[in-house]
Design an enzyme around this catalytic site. Structure first.
Site, PDB file in Angstrom:
ATOM      1  N   GLU A  76       1.418  -1.317  -0.219  1.00 27.23           N
ATOM      2  CA  GLU A  76       0.057   0.567   0.159  1.00 27.23           C
ATOM      3  C   GLU A  76       0.789   1.105   0.245  1.00 27.23           C
ATOM      4  OE1 GLU A  76      -2.252   0.186   3.248  1.00 27.23           O
ATOM      5  OE2 GLU A  76      -3.901   1.746   2.482  1.00 27.23           O
TER       6      GLU A  76
ATOM      7  N   HIS B 290      -4.156  -4.329  -0.463  1.00 22.19           N
ATOM      8  CA  HIS B 290      -3.720  -3.862  -1.816  1.00 22.19           C
ATOM      9  C   HIS B 290      -3.422  -3.951  -2.427  1.00 22.19           C
ATOM     10  CE1 HIS B 290      -6.486  -0.397   0.514  1.00 22.19           C
ATOM     11  NE2 HIS B 290      -5.725  -0.672   2.028  1.00 22.19           N
TER      12      HIS B 290
HETATM   13 ZN   LIG Z   1      -7.275  -1.918   5.658  1.00 25.56          ZN
END
Ligand SMILES: [Zn+2]
Ligand SMILES: *[C@@H]1O[C@H](CO)[C@@H](O)[C@H](O)[C@H]1NC(C)=O
Ligand SMILES: *[C@@H]1O[C@H](CO)[C@@H](O)[C@H](O)[C@H]1NC(C)=O
Ligand SMILES: *[C@@H]1O[C@H](CO)[C@@H](O)[C@H](O)[C@H]1NC(C)=O
Ligand SMILES: *[C@@H]1O[C@H](CO)[C@@H](O)[C@H](O)[C@H]1NC(C)=O
Ligand SMILES: *[C@@H]1O[C@H](CO)[C@@H](O)[C@H](O)[C@H]1NC(C)=O
Ligand SMILES: *[C@@H]1O[C@H](CO)[C@@H](O)[C@H](O)[C@H]1NC(C)=O
Ligand SMILES: *[C@@H]1O[C@H](CO)[C@@H](O)[C@H](O)[C@H]1NC(C)=O
Length: 546
Positions: free
Chosen positions: A392, A417
């Site tokens: 992320e 992510h």
């Molecule tokens: Zn999360």
């Protein structure tokens, strides 16, 4: 080297000959390479060019070759292989028609493309579209990436929880309202606690007070660019949200109701199943009693079971225990041990473990290696499934970027992510071949500063190439998004092309169940239930929106 005068002409001839040879070889190689490169094109076109060897394409031949290449390309996208039924095709046309209209209006008339704008600006606009209304009704399968304290709408939190006895509020030094529940509030000079009921009574009206309180908690503000000038400012505000509600939601009876309401809202948003991250320890009673992990697990399990009993068309919810990335290694090791025990005790409810928090500045997975290897070092039977947040980040080649590497080596079941994944071809190959789904949360990524125009989301190339991907919503309550509909909408309008219609949405729903941690038996049941809902939805949507 010394060459005598008489032999010089000979040497020159040899050198020239050698140079010629090298030159020829390179020309050959280059030609060969470019042949190889255009091979794919030729393969597609050979049928049409064959009969007209010795001249260029005529327009018709060209268009045929073009169509073949285009189809080949389009068939690689997520959902492209699904055969749509007659009814589905009608719905597909409705969706594609509006999608094209919105896109072309912006592209050709050079108007702002609202679906890719910040969610702060696009939210109300998107709710007006037919596509949004269709997606809201669509059975979306599972939401696989969520966090306990940002699952239930702020509206409900304010209108229900803050009306209860013993609920207090104070304004912290940054000017944000914190909430909590006490029998007797502590004497806190930094933040002076007052009963919400008293504050509300002093306000011009209850509704006005509730509205202000909701706005005070919400990440959604009219002018985000000024308030959150970058990723870190956005994260500071985001962390503040958890501080605002955290102390209130650690109250066990309040959390039970809050979580039950979350299930209700997901169900109403046509989500059939949930896997969420959260803690099990430390839930409290108003009298100060602090509960242990088993109590926490039992509490959530009971809420889920009761909800499923009342809603037989909901497949339930399972939990991934999560720790935070700023704790010491020893703390995480204790936590991993606890999660291992809990997973053993509730194999069908506690799915595994994850580490959460802003990845960029906090400890990478590698920092916790010993702790994370602990379960497999004991016995393989005790292996603790991991569901790591990883990648992320925008920081390529850094420690945080390498979280993807460690997540894979630690046999992560899915990746939270995976924003950075497309930058790592070797890891991406592994993700695909192992069928490890990436949980993409587009609105979260945008609001937390990874990408501004969602069409530039780094995961788009993987969606265009049918990677194992699912769409989820991370913390929808924090920014007042619906459980899943807004994220599906932006995935449809921004993460997929103008040519990708109902098949794309349907595949996302199928993926969400396929890559869930349900066992095979339950997965089949969930897919069956989803499918009957899907068929009903298609029929009704065609009737309503044609
Ligand atoms: Zn999360
Ligand atoms: C192209 O032509 C050759 C002979 O001219 C034939 O052997 C071959 O089968 C043809 N290929 C296609 C794809 O039609
Ligand atoms: C929603 O649609 C209505 C009716 O077409 C329109 O009046 C309104 O301005 C729209 N709202 C937004 C936010 O676009
Ligand atoms: C609360 O703390 C302040 C400052 O420490 C102190 O002056 C005050 O007497 C305390 N009030 C109560 C009720 O304990
Ligand atoms: C939150 O509410 C408090 C108390 O009403 C107020 O002082 C503060 O300005 C509000 N902050 C925001 C960000 O709305
Ligand atoms: C709050 O929610 C509970 C269910 O969790 C419900 O029984 C109660 O009536 C609600 N109270 C209000 C004031 O809406
Ligand atoms: C605190 O409250 C819980 C739940 O109501 C109750 O079971 C427990 O006995 C109470 N403990 C004390 C010390 O009053
Ligand atoms: C991951 O799985 C592979 C293959 O099953 C196994 O060899 C390896 O030890 C596992 N790694 C961890 C950290 O569990």
């Amino acid at each position: 080297m010394h060459i005598s005068k008489e032999k010089r002409p000979l040497a020159i001839v040899i050198i020239v000959a050698l140079l010629l040879l090298v030159g020829l070889a390179s020309v050959f190689l280059i030609l060969n390479f470019s042949y190889a490169h255009t091979d794919a094109l030729h393969a597609v076109e050979i049928a049409v060019t064959n009969k007209s060897r010795g001249r260029g394409y005529n327009a018709e031949e060209y268009m045929m070759a073009r169509q073949r290449l285009l189809s080949k390309e389009q068939r690689r996208a997520l959902g492209a292989w699904l055969q749509l039924s007659e009814k589905e095709s009608v719905l597909n046309e409705i969706l594609l028609h509006e999608k094209k209209e919105i896109m072309e209006k912006s592209r050709l008339d050079r108007l702002t493309y609202t679906p890719a704008l910040s969610f702060f600006k696009s939210k109300e606009w998107m709710e007006n579209t037919t596509t949004f209304k269709i997606i809201r009704k669509m059975p979306k399968g599972a939401a696989l990436h969520l966090h306990t304290t940002a699952m239930t709408s702020l509206d409900w939190l304010v209108k229900n929880i803050t009306y209860r006895e013993h609920v207090y509020t104070c304004v912290d030094k940054d000017g944000f309202a914190l909430l909590s529940a006490f029998l007797h509030p502590p004497n806190d000079t930094e933040c002076q606690w007052k009963p919400v009921s008293e504050e509300r009574a002093e306000a011009p009206s209850s509704d006005k007070f509730d509205e202000e309180l909701r706005k005070n908690l919400s990440f959604l503000i009219p002018d985000p660019l000024t308030a959150y000038s970058g990723t870190n400012q956005a994260w500071d505000r985001f962390n503040k949200y958890f501080k605002q509600v955290g102390s209130l939601l650690i109250n066990a009876p309040i959390m039970q109701d809050y979580f039950r309401q979350a299930l209700q809202e997901f169900w109403e948003d046509n989500v059939q199943y949930i896997e969420w991250r959260g803690g099990v320890r430390g839930y409290k009673e108003i009298n100060g009693t602090v509960h242990d992990a088993v109590y926490g697990a039992e509490m959530f399990k009971k809420v889920v079971e009761e909800f499923v009993a009342q809603h037989p068309d909901f497949m339930g919810a399972k939990m991934i225990i999560s720790g935070v990335r700023y704790r010491s290694e020893q703390t995480i090791e204790d936590h991993v041990k606890l999660a291992t025990l809990m997973h053993r005790q509730y194999p069908n409810f506690i799915l595994g473990y994850d580490l959460v928090g802003q990845e960029d500045p906090l400890n990478p997975l590698l920092f916790y290696l010993d702790a994370l290897l602990y379960p497999t070092r004991q016995s393989l039977d005790d292996a603790l499934p991991y569901f790591f947040h990883a990648g992320e980040t925008k920081w390529e080649g850094t420690d945080v970027d390498e979280n993807l590497l460690d997540a894979l080596l630690l046999n992560t079941t899915r990746i939270g992510h995976g924003y950075a994944l497309a930058k790592h071809p070797e890891l991406a190959d592994l993700v695909r071949s192992r069928g490890i789904a990436v949980e993409v949360n587009p609105i979260s990524n945008q609001l937390l500063g990874l990408v501004s125009d969602l069409r530039n989301h780094a995961i788009v190339p993987l969606l265009a190439d049918d990677f194992p991907l699912v769409i989820s919503s991370d913390d929808p309550a924090a920014w007042e998004a619906l459980p899943l509909t807004h994220d599906f909408f932006v995935a449809f309008m921004d993460l997929s092309g103008q040519d990708m219609g109902l098949g794309f949405l349907k595949q996302l729903a199928i993926n969400s169940l396929k890559y869930s941690a349900l066992d095979n038996y339950d997965k089949e049941a969930a897919l069956g239930l989803w499918e009957s809902k899907w068929n009903k939805f298609v029929k009704e949507a065609v009737a309503e929106f044609s």
